[in-house]
Design an enzyme around this catalytic site. Structure first.
Site, PDB file in Angstrom:
ATOM      1  N   GLY A  36       0.297  -1.003   0.502  1.00 47.08           N
ATOM      2  CA  GLY A  36       0.055  -0.284   0.340  1.00 47.08           C
ATOM      3  C   GLY A  36       0.858   1.239   0.051  1.00 47.08           C
ATOM      4  O   GLY A  36       2.351   1.126   0.270  1.00 47.08           O
ATOM      5  N   ILE A  52      -0.931  -6.943  10.147  1.00 46.90           N
ATOM      6  CA  ILE A  52      -3.078  -6.716  10.852  1.00 46.90           C
ATOM      7  C   ILE A  52      -2.588  -7.944  12.262  1.00 46.90           C
ATOM      8  O   ILE A  52      -3.069  -7.949  13.046  1.00 46.90           O
ATOM      9  CB  ILE A  52      -3.586  -7.732  10.066  1.00 46.90           C
ATOM     10  N   ALA A  70      -5.946  -6.893   4.220  1.00 47.79           N
ATOM     11  CA  ALA A  70      -4.972  -6.910   4.060  1.00 47.79           C
ATOM     12  C   ALA A  70      -4.431  -8.142   3.855  1.00 47.79           C
ATOM     13  O   ALA A  70      -5.383  -9.247   4.720  1.00 47.79           O
ATOM     14  CB  ALA A  70      -4.348  -6.878   5.342  1.00 47.79           C
ATOM     15  N   ALA A  71      -3.574  -7.986   3.172  1.00 47.10           N
ATOM     16  CA  ALA A  71      -3.593 -10.146   2.487  1.00 47.10           C
ATOM     17  C   ALA A  71      -2.901  -9.924   1.179  1.00 47.10           C
ATOM     18  O   ALA A  71      -1.763  -8.714   0.670  1.00 47.10           O
ATOM     19  CB  ALA A  71      -4.429 -10.556   1.843  1.00 47.10           C
ATOM     20  N   TYR A 137      -3.289 -19.547  -3.091  1.00 47.46           N
ATOM     21  CA  TYR A 137      -4.368 -17.633  -2.526  1.00 47.46           C
ATOM     22  C   TYR A 137      -5.579 -17.746  -2.508  1.00 47.46           C
ATOM     23  O   TYR A 137      -6.289 -17.653  -1.083  1.00 47.46           O
ATOM     24  CB  TYR A 137      -4.002 -17.207  -3.416  1.00 47.46           C
ATOM     25  N   LYS A 141      -7.301 -18.150   2.132  1.00 50.15           N
ATOM     26  CA  LYS A 141      -9.150 -16.761   1.590  1.00 50.15           C
ATOM     27  C   LYS A 141     -10.285 -17.794   1.947  1.00 50.15           C
ATOM     28  O   LYS A 141     -11.139 -17.710   2.773  1.00 50.15           O
ATOM     29  CB  LYS A 141      -9.371 -16.509   0.033  1.00 50.15           C
ATOM     30  N   PHE A 165     -14.095 -10.994  -9.100  1.00 53.27           N
ATOM     31  CA  PHE A 165     -13.153 -11.219  -9.519  1.00 53.27           C
ATOM     32  C   PHE A 165     -12.427 -10.066  -9.429  1.00 53.27           C
ATOM     33  O   PHE A 165     -11.297 -10.000  -9.310  1.00 53.27           O
ATOM     34  CB  PHE A 165     -14.113 -11.591 -11.024  1.00 53.27           C
ATOM     35  N   ARG A 280      -2.420 -20.268 -20.041  1.00 47.17           N
ATOM     36  CA  ARG A 280      -1.882 -20.957 -19.203  1.00 47.17           C
ATOM     37  C   ARG A 280      -3.342 -21.654 -18.712  1.00 47.17           C
ATOM     38  O   ARG A 280      -4.155 -22.042 -18.619  1.00 47.17           O
ATOM     39  CB  ARG A 280      -1.840 -19.618 -17.921  1.00 47.17           C
ATOM     40  N   GLY A 282      -5.598 -23.777 -16.523  1.00 48.00           N
ATOM     41  CA  GLY A 282      -5.922 -23.984 -14.750  1.00 48.00           C
ATOM     42  C   GLY A 282      -6.939 -21.821 -14.854  1.00 48.00           C
ATOM     43  O   GLY A 282      -7.698 -21.917 -14.663  1.00 48.00           O
TER      44      GLY A 282
END
Length: 320
Positions: A36, A52, A70-71, A137, A141, A165, A280, A282
């Site tokens: 950020g 965090i 935050a991630a 990822y 989540k 998305f 690509r 997937g």
């Protein structure tokens, strides 16, 4: 309300924080500035630089809720370094939730992702679709979503997860400040295409032209950052003690890679060379979210649905 926004110096978090301030909330932003920018924290919000995992030093019983952005969010990096994502995304969320529990803060809006669904069986994707993430990822989540369900039941937490998305465009606040994408590592299509028009990249790659879509390229759902931010405010009001609710967010319309390229060329007036490349692994042919549930229950609908509007706002932010 007195609110903590984690990751509020990032693209999405700062736009949401700006809308919260405009709505009259007292906002504190917690961000470690790893991705950020301090100057993205909106005027009127307090800023604390930190992780965090340090939320316990910021939260107090005076807070009414948390909006958690935050991630770590790079899919490729998550495959190469999965431990970072489990520790940062799930571990960070657990530390935050424990700090909330200790301080009696029982309202959370979580920035989740449609990557939790993996490769969908059908589109548009609804909230009841199977969750089969294809990378760490998305898996990390989804683990946070699962944790929120448990905490809601065990600790009377009221939580809403928003799964979306591709977020794009720029948000212009009431004071004229613009909140736009500024990623050191950019993986999103629209900013990468616009980077070519700015002369920062020689060309853009089109991965796969033989998909079962009208023009052979992948189709994706794009949501304007202003619409997305507005949904978070509605979700905040919708938090109910003991309940964890999931909503998908999308425009309801998909645009192909070729369509994005053409609109970017028209808006910028640049040729924007494109190189055709192999698919690509997937990459599903079509990813479009159904937002029917949040429309029906919270009254949210995407207002900035045109691809030209999204691209024009993003381009204006880059060239102002």
């Amino acid at each position: 309300m007195k609110l903590l926004v984690t990751g509020g110096a990032g693209y999405i978090g700062s736009a949401v924080a700006a809308q919260l301030v405009e709505a009259g909330h007292e906002v504190t932003v917690l961000d470690d500035l790893s991705t950020g920018h301090a100057d993205a924290v909106p005027p009127g919000a307090s800023f604390v630089e930190g992780s965090i995992t340090e939320a316990g030093k910021v939260l107090s019983p005076a807070f009414d809720g948390v909006l958690h952005f935050a991630a770590r969010s790079l899919v490729g990096e998550s495959v190469q370094k999965p431990g970072l994502y489990w520790e940062g995304n799930l571990g960070g969320a657990l530390a935050l939730l424990d700090a909330m529990r200790e301080n009696g803060v029982r309202r959370m809006v979580f920035s989740s992702t449609a990557a939790t669904y993996g490769e969908p069986e059908s589109t548009p994707i609804v909230e009841t679709a199977p969750t089969r993430p294809t990378n760490p990822y998305g898996a990390s989540k989804l683990a946070v979503d699962t944790t929120l369900t448990a905490y809601a039941g065990l600790h009377d937490l009221g939580a809403v997860s928003l799964r979306y998305f591709n977020v794009a465009g720029a948000h212009t606040a009431a004071d004229g400040r613009v909140y736009a994408e500024r990623h050191a590592v950019e993986t999103h299509l629209i900013p990468n295409v616009l980077a070519v028009a700015l002369g920062r990249r020689p060309s853009v790659s089109v991965f796969g032209t033989d998909y079962p879509t009208p023009d052979g390229t992948c189709v994706r759902d794009y949501i304007h950052i202003t619409d997305l931010a507005r949904a978070h405010l509605l979700a905040l009001d919708a938090c109910r003690p003991g309940t964890h609710t999931v909503y998908n967010l999308g425009s309801g319309t998909g645009f192909s890679v070729r369509e994005v390229l053409e609109v970017c060329r028209e808006v910028t007036g640049h040729a924007i060379p494109a190189e055709l490349a192999e698919r690509r692994p997937g990459d599903p042919a079509v990813l479009v979210a159904s937002s029917e549930r949040i429309r029906r229950e919270l009254g949210w609908e995407a207002e900035h649905t045109g691809l030209r509007t999204i691209v024009t706002d993003a381009w204006s932010a880059l060239t102002r």
